[in-house]
Enzyme design. Structure first.
Site, PDB file in Angstrom:
ATOM      1  N   ARG A   4       0.834  -1.221   0.000  1.00  0.00           N
ATOM      2  CA  ARG A   4       0.000   0.000   0.000  1.00  0.00           C
ATOM      3  C   ARG A   4       0.863   1.263   0.000  1.00  0.00           C
ATOM      4  NH1 ARG A   4      -5.275   1.942   1.028  1.00  0.00           N
ATOM      5  NH2 ARG A   4      -5.453   3.648   2.495  1.00  0.00           N
TER       6      ARG A   4
ATOM      7  N   VAL B  42      -6.971   8.593  -2.355  1.00  0.00           N
ATOM      8  CA  VAL B  42      -6.818   7.143  -2.185  1.00  0.00           C
ATOM      9  C   VAL B  42      -7.680   6.850  -0.963  1.00  0.00           C
ATOM     10  CG1 VAL B  42      -5.234   5.298  -1.540  1.00  0.00           C
ATOM     11  CG2 VAL B  42      -4.546   7.002  -3.236  1.00  0.00           C
ATOM     12  N   SER B  43      -8.701   6.018  -1.159  1.00  0.00           N
ATOM     13  CA  SER B  43      -9.694   5.796  -0.102  1.00  0.00           C
ATOM     14  C   SER B  43      -9.075   5.078   1.090  1.00  0.00           C
ATOM     15  CB  SER B  43     -10.836   4.941  -0.637  1.00  0.00           C
ATOM     16  OG  SER B  43     -11.404   5.549  -1.761  1.00  0.00           O
ATOM     17  N   ALA B  44      -9.811   5.157   2.219  1.00  0.00           N
ATOM     18  CA  ALA B  44      -9.376   4.456   3.427  1.00  0.00           C
ATOM     19  C   ALA B  44      -9.385   2.946   3.163  1.00  0.00           C
ATOM     20  CB  ALA B  44     -10.322   4.793   4.573  1.00  0.00           C
TER      21      ALA B  44
ATOM     22  N   GLN C 157     -12.132   0.308   1.294  1.00  0.00           N
ATOM     23  CA  GLN C 157     -11.739  -0.542   0.157  1.00  0.00           C
ATOM     24  C   GLN C 157     -11.990  -2.007   0.499  1.00  0.00           C
ATOM     25  OE1 GLN C 157      -7.825   1.194   0.021  1.00  0.00           O
ATOM     26  NE2 GLN C 157      -8.248   2.203  -1.921  1.00  0.00           N
TER      27      GLN C 157
END
Ligand SMILES: C[S@@+](CC[C@H](N)C(=O)[O-])C[C@H]1O[C@@H](n2cnc3c(N)ncnc32)[C@H](O)[C@@H]1O
Length: 414
Positions: A42, A75-77, A81
């Site tokens: 990530r 960028v989503s949490a 996701q």
């Protein structure tokens, strides 16, 4: 700058920690999604951040904003996701379309579909796609097809898709998504209904779609052909204390009269309906959005609450009822039932000439939810526009351009 110097054992440790936290939060449920999260680095998708931040489950990273301070791309949490991937139920060999690209989620999708599957990710913003095209191959996901296009068109070239995962808030389903979906396909989409956003997993059932599941979420709004905005009625604008009402539809209200009403003393009514501290009550909000004739969300900043202008505030908005005929409104609030603050009671705070009446009306709906629907899940469906009313289930109908969405509830169990 891409983070290349990260200590691999620290990265492994943080990824293990992330998996554990996502399990604890209930976002991660299956071996498949867990394996994908373990596999994807990530931190390579948020190279500007520290490792600790990159692997924090609830952190969202802004990658683009506009000149007015609005967030356009994130960028989503990881928590969001993870649960959206669980909702999507992705299997090896599937063809998947992601709408809204940050890179990391597309990499997770690539892990889930494996070498026999295919992932296409599209974004309306060329800068976002440039970034994805740089970061995906650098992290080992060069097979993901990333391109600039308005998600409202889907991406016919790689269709049909077994799964379409929309990662931007939508007020409607684009007809192209349904056309490009396989017969047994699934669309996971953050759908805004009367201002409330839920990540909904839709599947076909004959000519319409039925939700298998929904979860609370928050996303940046869609741009382009599918853009649809909520109307903000400002009630108070101080330096940092702002209060307003968000309306998600064609409602017409007298802004001046509502502002005047807000400046008047408030009325309060309590429901007797209680909830243990910290438990979610998003289904109460959805119930209120289903049944209240003029539903809105009250948006207030924390300073507005701290200065006593409003009794409650939440970044997602507080469920509210407007009575436009009297320019009165009421919103949900809570109070502790004891000094230990373990249990809270729901109530209503109201302003305007009919404050007492709207507060009673709001509280009455809370009591119906508590008596008949507490613990139930709403049934969400999407019918093509033009479907006659008599073919729709009872409940609330939300008419958008392409689809008629329905929110209904199972009958009471007594
Ligand atoms: C929350 S971000 C995507 C997050 C991403 N999936 C991730 O890996 O975390 C939402 C994205 O949707 C994009 N977007 C907004 N409107 C769009 C549209 N009509 N079509 C395609 N992308 C759109 C924005 O540019 C933004 O990059």
């Amino acid at each position: 700058m891409i983070e290349t110097t990260a200590d691999p054992s620290r990265v492994d440790e943080l990824r293990e920690q992330l998996v554990g936290e996502l399990r604890k939060l209930g976002a991660l449920r299956t071996e498949a999604v867990e394996t994908a999260i373990r596999a994807v680095p990530r931190h390579l998708f948020v190279p500007e951040e520290t490792l600790e931040k990159a692997y924090a489950p609830q952190r969202t990273f802004t990658i683009k904003g506009n000149e007015h301070g609005a967030t356009l791309s994130t960028v989503s949490a990881a928590r969001i996701q993870a649960f959206m991937l669980e909702q999507a139920d992705i299997r090896p060999g599937m063809r998947v379309l992601e709408i809204g690209s940050g890179g990391y989620n597309a990499a997770l999708l690539a892990e889930l579909v494996g070498k026999d599957g295919h992932v296409t990710t599209i974004d309306i913003d060329p800068d976002v796609i440039d970034r994805a095209r740089r970061l995906l191959p650098a992290a080992g996901y060069g097979d993901v097809h990333a391109l600039v296009t308005d998600g409202a068109q889907g991406e016919p070239e790689n269709a049909p898709y077994d799964r379409i995962v929309v990662t931007v808030e939508a007020a409607d389903l684009a007809p192209a998504w349904v056309e490009q979906l396989t017969e047994s396909g699934r669309i996971v989409v953050p759908l805004r209904m009367r201002g409330l956003t839920r990540s909904v997993a839709f599947q076909r059932e004959g000519a319409h779609l039925v939700a298998r599941d929904y979860e609370v979420c928050g996303f940046v709004p869609m741009q382009g052909a599918g853009a649809s905005h909520v109307q903000l009625v400002p009630l108070h604008e101080g330096e940092d204390d702002h209060v307003g009402l968000r309306l998600d539809g064609e409602e017409r209200v007298d802004v001046e009269k509502l502002r005047e009403a807000f400046a008047q003393p408030r009325a309060e009514t309590w429901s007797g309906v209680t909830m243990a501290r910290g438990l979610p009550y998003d289904d109460l909000d959805l119930w209120l959005a289903t049944t209240l004739p003029e539903f809105a969300l009250m948006a207030a900043t924390r300073p507005a609450r701290d200065r006593g202008l409003v009794a409650s505030a939440s970044p997602m908005g507080i469920a509210a009822l407007i009575d436009s005929s009297s320019s009165s409104f009421a919103y949900l609030t809570m109070r502790p039932t004891s000094p230990e603050r373990e249990v809270f009671e729901f109530g209503a705070v109201a302003h305007g000439p009919e404050a007492a009446k709207v507060a009673e009306q709001l509280v009455a709906e809370m009591q119906i939810w508590d008596r008949d629907h507490r613990g139930q899940r709403a049934e969400l469906r999407a019918y093509p526009a033009g479907t006659p009313d008599q073919e729709l289930p009872g409940g609330r109908v939300l008419d958008r351009s392409a689809f008629r969405f329905t929110i209904s509830w199972p009958p009471a169990e007594h």
